[in-house]
Design an enzyme around this catalytic site. Structure first.
Site, PDB file in Angstrom:
ATOM      1  N   CYS A   5       0.709  -1.071   0.003  1.00 32.99           N
ATOM      2  CA  CYS A   5      -0.008  -0.101  -0.018  1.00 32.99           C
ATOM      3  C   CYS A   5       0.794   1.282   0.073  1.00 32.99           C
ATOM      4  O   CYS A   5       0.610   2.301  -0.786  1.00 32.99           O
ATOM      5  CB  CYS A   5      -0.961  -0.184   1.225  1.00 32.99           C
ATOM      6  SG  CYS A   5      -2.186  -1.137   1.324  1.00 32.99           S
ATOM      7  N   HIS A  63      -3.346   6.692   3.118  1.00 33.76           N
ATOM      8  CA  HIS A  63      -2.198   5.734   3.640  1.00 33.76           C
ATOM      9  C   HIS A  63      -0.838   6.558   3.624  1.00 33.76           C
ATOM     10  O   HIS A  63      -0.144   5.969   3.125  1.00 33.76           O
ATOM     11  CB  HIS A  63      -2.017   4.640   2.947  1.00 33.76           C
ATOM     12  CG  HIS A  63      -1.549   3.436   3.972  1.00 33.76           C
ATOM     13  ND1 HIS A  63      -1.934   2.066   3.887  1.00 33.76           N
ATOM     14  CD2 HIS A  63      -0.974   3.677   5.194  1.00 33.76           C
ATOM     15  CE1 HIS A  63      -1.267   1.447   4.783  1.00 33.76           C
ATOM     16  NE2 HIS A  63      -0.800   2.349   5.565  1.00 33.76           N
TER      17      HIS A  63
END
Length: 482
Positions: free
Chosen positions: A52, A103
């Site tokens: 991610c 993120h």
């Protein structure tokens, strides 16, 4: 005249083959198929560092991992880059809005967006009780804040009993409208309601699914529970050592040992994909109703894939197609994409770092000369043009740390802890069933790719190469030392 709008639809952990238009035998994605039918799709799109944080660094900066410095997964490192995708589009006159997953660090780092409505999913490092309040998801995450307002102070995404890296699957326990996939669509549509009609927008709708937990609403589980599903890919080179040692652990890196649980993981993953597709359909219909569909370029992609029990593996970060190959679509009419033949498929090798320069090229603004990515727009008229001949990818992953080179034809893999090598002829073997590293017929090509990797890594600070050979066993942190 006002510039055209941009909608970037980002998903998390969606494999490049799990789409209807990609001829997956089981998964149904009618709305994404529609986007592909009116645009150009790329069947050699990759995530060079497939987890991610590192993948999103490439997306937001246009840099390779050697330059954005994130070579694996590690939370808590400040994001501080001179040029970002939203920052440059903002300079070009765009109002930049993100809904969903960022993120980044700190959690409310906007990276050049004017506004962010945040939901990062379940982040372990931001949920521990020792985390400062301002960096806690319970404070910083807009979806969690909204869910507790709607359903009560104790409501949480963990109420299903599922973990965010687990292969365990079960339907969402609340009404569908409370699902985080629906929330991203709802908040994106609300942005269309309140946007400035005189200013072009860049909207990033950043969805969490099909990243685990596999918790789509019951309707979508029912779609796949009644189907016979294609079993995971299994070649002639895997071992069952990891599967036997961890195959009963709910969040293992190999997936389950039990065949019924493997099927349940597939059902849950595919259910999340079709649920996501239908919510993207809602967003497309909202663009139509607000009168901006024909003036909006849509770019669809994912940060990385999901192994989904292929080769006894689960999650991402390893160098196989389920993990590293991603979907990528540019969709629009011939006014937005001059020279386009709708439904075109390009075999050119592209990567997440190419998204930022593509969007900057689309709006005719300056592309910083420090970027590693390349605009994909020339492939509209010349879809078989080679944007690059080879792509280097990698991931710091403990004993599974790896480097790889991929081309449209083949792939060379080197595990940097052990020195193990693999070679796959992707044109003939797209599921990587046969490791050809010892095939005498392939030795010249293997030597070429190995030498290419030696030269690619020779100036890296970790010491992977001295310019003549690959050197295994070097320290490999997930953030490159200066």
């Amino acid at each position: 005249m006002k510039q055209p709008n941009i909608l970037l639809i980002m998903t998390d952990q969606l494999r490049g083959d799990c789409l209807g238009f990609a001829r997956h035998p089981d998964v149904k994605t009618p709305y994404l198929d529609t986007l592909a039918s009116r645009g150009i799709s790329f069947d050699n799109a990759y995530s060079a560092c497939p987890s991610c944080i590192a993948a999103r660094a490439a997306l937001h900066t246009g840099l390779s991992q050697e330059h954005h410095k994130r070579t694996g997964y590690e939370d808590g490192i400040i994001w501080d880059y001179p040029h970002t995708m939203a920052g440059e589009l903002s300079k070009a006159g765009y109002y930049c809005q993100c809904v969903g997953k960022m993120h980044v660090h700190p959690l409310r780092n906007y990276l050049g967006f004017h506004n962010v409505e945040l939901h990062d999913g379940y982040l372990h490092s931001a949920r521990y009780t020792s985390v400062p309040w301002q960096e806690s998801q319970k404070n910083a995450d807009d979806y969690f804040h909204w869910l507790k307002q709607e359903k009560g102070i104790d409501a949480d995404v963990t109420d299903t009993g599922l973990e965010c890296n687990s292969w365990v699957a079960r339907p969402w326990i609340y009404e569908e409208k409370y699902h985080p996939t629906n929330w991203v669509t709802d908040r994106s549509i609300d942005f269309l309601r309140r946007k400035d009609p005189q200013k072009p927008f860049f909207l990033m709708a950043s969805y969490l699914r099909p990243h685990p937990p596999f918790d789509a609403p019951s309707y979508y589980f029912d779609l796949y529970n009644r189907k016979e599903l294609t079993p995971p890919a299994l070649g002639d080179w895997e071992t069952e050592e990891l599967l036997k040692s961890q195959g009963r652990v709910f969040d293992s890196k190999c997936g389950p040992l039990d065949k019924d649980l493997i099927r349940e993981a597939q059902v849950g993953y595919y259910a999340c994909i079709t649920h996501l597709d239908h919510q993207i359909g809602r967003l497309i219909q909202a663009l139509v109703e607000y009168g901006v569909y024909e003036d909006t370029l849509i770019l669809f992609t994912s940060d990385h894939g999901e192994e989904l029990c292929d080769h006894h593996m689960f999650r991402k970060s390893r160098p196989y197609q389920g993990s590293i190959r991603i979907p990528l679509i540019l969709s629009g009419n011939d006014r937005l994409l001059p020279g386009l033949t709708p439904g075109t498929v390009s075999h050119s090798l592209v990567e997440l770092r190419d998204v930022m320069p593509t969007l900057l090229d689309f709006v005719h603004t300056h592309i910083p000369d420090t970027l590693d990515g390349k605009s994909m727009l020339p492939l509209i008229e010349q879809p078989q043009k080679a944007l690059r001949e080879v792509l280097h990818g990698e991931h710091s992953y403990g004993e599974y740390s790896n480097h790889w080179l991929v081309t449209p034809q083949d792939k060379f893999i080197w595990y940097s802890e052990t020195g193990t090598e693999q070679y796959f002829r992707l044109l003939d073997d797209p599921k990587e069933l046969h490791n050809e590293i010892d095939n005498p017929v392939c030795q010249n090509r293997i030597c070429q790719l190995r030498d290419c990797l030696i030269q690619t890594l020779k100036n890296r600070p970790e010491g992977f190469s001295d310019g003549t050979k690959l050197i295994p066993g070097q320290p490999y942190p997930p953030y490159m030392p200066s």
